[in-house]
Scaffold this active site. Structure first.
Site, PDB file in Angstrom:
ATOM      1  N   CYS A 107      41.275  40.725  30.381  1.00 27.18           N
ATOM      2  CA  CYS A 107      42.488  41.350  29.871  1.00 27.18           C
ATOM      3  C   CYS A 107      43.110  40.489  28.762  1.00 27.18           C
ATOM      4  O   CYS A 107      42.443  40.139  27.807  1.00 27.18           O
ATOM      5  CB  CYS A 107      43.438  41.586  31.042  1.00 27.18           C
ATOM      6  SG  CYS A 107      44.713  42.817  30.758  1.00 27.18           S
ATOM      7  N   HIS A 108      44.375  40.124  28.900  1.00 28.12           N
ATOM      8  CA  HIS A 108      45.057  39.292  27.901  1.00 28.12           C
ATOM      9  C   HIS A 108      44.652  37.815  27.980  1.00 28.12           C
ATOM     10  O   HIS A 108      45.036  37.027  27.129  1.00 28.12           O
ATOM     11  CB  HIS A 108      46.576  39.419  28.048  1.00 28.12           C
ATOM     12  CG  HIS A 108      47.111  40.711  27.533  1.00 28.12           C
ATOM     13  ND1 HIS A 108      47.092  41.863  28.290  1.00 28.12           N
ATOM     14  CD2 HIS A 108      47.646  41.047  26.342  1.00 28.12           C
ATOM     15  CE1 HIS A 108      47.610  42.853  27.587  1.00 28.12           C
ATOM     16  NE2 HIS A 108      47.954  42.387  26.401  1.00 28.12           N
TER      17      HIS A 108
END
Length: 182
Positions: A107-108
């Protein structure tokens, strides 16, 4: 599943991480026999976006990549943004690549890689909003469930965790990858 007995995995994160992106890979590492260690610029405990709290084992300012076999970078917008601004965290991550060790990002969590100068010529995925930053840092960004590139394992969201965890454990079991460079 690979037997990771004797393997130590650094989980680098701070407040604002995506809870499942810590807890699920952590459990996968434990289930495979590895010892996970929570490394952070924060002191005491860190708290996730959904309220999971976990004790920090080691300050990132004291952590050395040479003491670990692999690195895991959970996502979460606040977590990822704070880590990329921390010079100790950026250096810690870069050193895993310089030592050819497996790195997992989801993800991030991949955001810090744009600041480490390790993405030129690499293929990976992330949460879609990071694709421009990662491409600008030299990566080829793709929209796939899990991507493996010479020890760098990446996925997009918590929905990808089962596939991500399996590939992360596999890459950690393989150990160093010569193509994993800083």
């Amino acid at each position: 599943m690979a037997d990771l007995t004797g393997t130590t995995v650094a989980f680098l994160l701070t407040d604002g991480y995506e809870d499942s992106e810590l807890t699920s890979p952590w459990q996968a590492a434990v289930d495979a026999g590895a010892t996970p260690v929570l490394v952070s610029p924060a002191e005491g405990n860190v708290t996730g976006e959904k309220g999971h709290s976990q004790k920090v084992d080691l300050p990132v300012s004291e952590a050395k990549a040479g003491d670990f076999d692999a690195l895991m970078l959970p996502g979460g917008v606040g977590n990822a943004d704070a880590l990329r601004l921390d010079t100790d965290a950026v250096g810690f991550v870069r050193n895993f690549f310089g030592q050819h060790k497996p790195v997992g990002v989801i993800c991030h969590g991949a955001w810090i890689l744009a600041d480490t100068d390790v993405l030129a010529g690499r293929r990976l995925t992330s949460f879609p909003s990071l694709q421009t930053d990662l491409r600008n840092a030299g990566a080829t960004w793709v929209d796939e469930e899990v991507v493996v590139d010479q020890g760098l394992v990446s996925s997009r969201t918590p929905d990808d965790l089962p596939a991500f965890n399996a590939k992360l454990v596999e890459e950690m079991g393989e150990g160093k990858h010569e193509g994993q460079t800083a």
